[in-house]
Design an enzyme around this catalytic site. Structure first.
Site, short mmCIF file in Angstrom:
data_model
loop_
_atom_site.label_atom_id
_atom_site.label_comp_id
_atom_site.label_asym_id
_atom_site.label_seq_id
_atom_site.Cartn_x
_atom_site.Cartn_y
_atom_site.Cartn_z
N LYS A 209 9.95 6.22 -6.58
CA LYS A 209 9.34 6.43 -5.11
C LYS A 209 10.28 6.09 -4.06
O LYS A 209 10.65 5.03 -3.82
CB LYS A 209 8.10 5.66 -4.94
N ARG A 219 0.41 7.42 6.39
CA ARG A 219 -0.19 6.01 7.12
C ARG A 219 -1.16 6.33 8.04
O ARG A 219 -1.93 5.26 8.39
CB ARG A 219 1.33 5.40 7.54
N LYS A 232 10.33 -0.10 4.61
CA LYS A 232 10.17 -0.45 3.04
C LYS A 232 11.46 -0.20 2.27
O LYS A 232 11.44 0.13 0.91
CB LYS A 232 9.08 0.33 2.51
N GLU A 248 14.62 3.42 -13.34
CA GLU A 248 13.46 2.98 -12.97
C GLU A 248 12.39 3.60 -14.03
O GLU A 248 11.58 2.84 -14.21
CB GLU A 248 13.26 3.51 -11.33
N LYS A 263 7.77 10.70 -6.05
CA LYS A 263 7.18 10.76 -4.63
C LYS A 263 8.40 10.65 -3.67
O LYS A 263 9.24 9.63 -3.92
CB LYS A 263 6.14 10.02 -4.72
N SER A 289 1.63 13.78 2.05
CA SER A 289 1.24 14.14 3.30
C SER A 289 2.18 14.97 4.36
O SER A 289 1.68 15.81 5.16
CB SER A 289 0.69 12.75 3.93
N TYR A 328 -2.76 17.46 -1.47
CA TYR A 328 -3.94 17.75 -0.46
C TYR A 328 -4.45 19.14 -0.28
O TYR A 328 -5.36 19.32 0.35
CB TYR A 328 -3.55 17.34 0.79
#
Length: 340
Positions: A209, A219, A232, A248, A263, A289, A328
């Site tokens: 990610k 968000r 982040k 990872e 992602k 998104s 979505y």
């Protein structure tokens, strides 16, 4: 050959007589030899749940996406099941007054996600439910973990994430999706689930990610845009790194992940393909998104054909090796597939 031109003979010489366009000349032959395609079985539909009743609330930055009440989530789950979509993913819009420094609402067995999960499982037991494990929808600072003196604390965050995973699984969640990017969280979550007798609950790790600009509308949808303090980048991956994604993923797989995820999706197709090739296990892409909203905004302005772009991007994920896609667009895609 009679009437064969010198140009045709030259082309046949350089191609060895193979004309690749023969396999593109009709719709039926293109479909016949297509290497990758999208089916309804590839779809996971992310759904936003909110408090209260009434009609679905539109998400301003995501045209066609809504926040649903718990009852609305049940109706959406039934729609998904009717369309043949295998899994829905639940994300909460947490009221600001319920947010605090440690995201304690995430541990509440009667929080939005848990109530929606129980309601869906009661009404539509055949649908799979994926629940996000991270603290950002519940924290007043918008981060995925516990913050102390400006630092996101790994081990203290993992302890809370394990408790969050357990309450979600006890509510009926089928797949736990740790999206927080804390080190060691998959192993600890697996141990916590097993310790509560929840051995059949699966883990789909957000293995790679990235800290990305494509999360903005999400968000907005969960109400953390204004809450986020800083960024982040100390826990989400740097966009320039590829080999690190393999490390990872390898770590999460060794810790017990049943499935892994990349992602965002489209900007990281190379990472998706690398992980599929390296590990040969169920690997998913999250069409974020921002990726969704870019297509929708361009389509609404008449700059692109939205439906064609929708399918083109989903086929790109499948071509790169994805087992499935969180998108979505899922209900829209499923409806289009039904009409074929």
């Amino acid at each position: 050959m009679k009437n064969e031109s010198s140009l045709a003979r030259t082309i046949d010489q350089v191609t060895g007589g193979t004309r690749l366009r023969r396999l593109r000349q009709n719709d039926w032959v293109r479909r016949l030899v297509r290497e990758s395609d999208v089916s309804v079985n590839d779809l996971i539909w992310p759904i936003f749940v909110r408090e209260g009743d009434g009609a679905p609330e539109p998400v301003a930055s995501m045209p066609g996406v809504f926040r649903y009440s718990v009852k609305g989530c049940v109706e959406a789950a039934q729609r998904a099941a009717d369309l043949g979509i295998p899994v829905i993913a639940l994300f909460p819009f947490t009221n600001p007054e319920l947010r605090d420094e440690t995201g304690s609402q995430a541990l509440n067995a009667d929080n939005l996600v848990c109530r929606a999960t129980r309601a869906i499982k009661d009404a539509v037991p055949e649908i799979g439910i994926l629940c996000d494990v991270a603290l950002d929808p519940y924290t007043s600072h918008g981060h995925d973990g516990v913050v102390r003196e400006g630092r996101i604390l790994n081990d203290e965050s993992v302890e809370l994430l394990c408790r969050q995973a357990v309450v979600q699984a006890q509510a009926g969640c089928d797949i736990i999706g740790p999206s927080d990017m804390m080190d060691g969280r998959v192993s600890c979550i697996r141990a916590a689930l097993d310790g509560e007798g929840l051995r059949d609950t699966m883990i789909m790790s957000y293995a790679a990610k990235y800290a990305s600009a494509f999360y903005g509308p999400f968000r907005d949808a969960v109400g953390s845009t204004g809450a986020l303090k800083g960024d982040k980048r100390t826990y989400q991956m740097d966009m320039g790194n590829a080999a690190e994604a393999i490390r990872e993923a390898a770590q999460d797989i060794a810790e017990g992940a049943d499935m892994i995820m990349v992602k965002p999706g489209l900007p990281y197709l190379d990472i998706l393909a690398k992980l599929v090739e390296e590990f040969r296990m169920p690997t998913f892409a999250y069409q974020t998104s921002g990726e969704y909203s870019v297509i929708m905004a361009a389509a609404q302005n008449g700059w692109i054909d939205g439906d064609k772009a929708m399918f083109e991007t989903l086929r790109a994920f499948k071509r790169a090796g994805a087992s499935g896609v969180l998108s979505y667009f899922s209900p829209r895609v499923a409806e289009a597939l039904q009409q074929r």
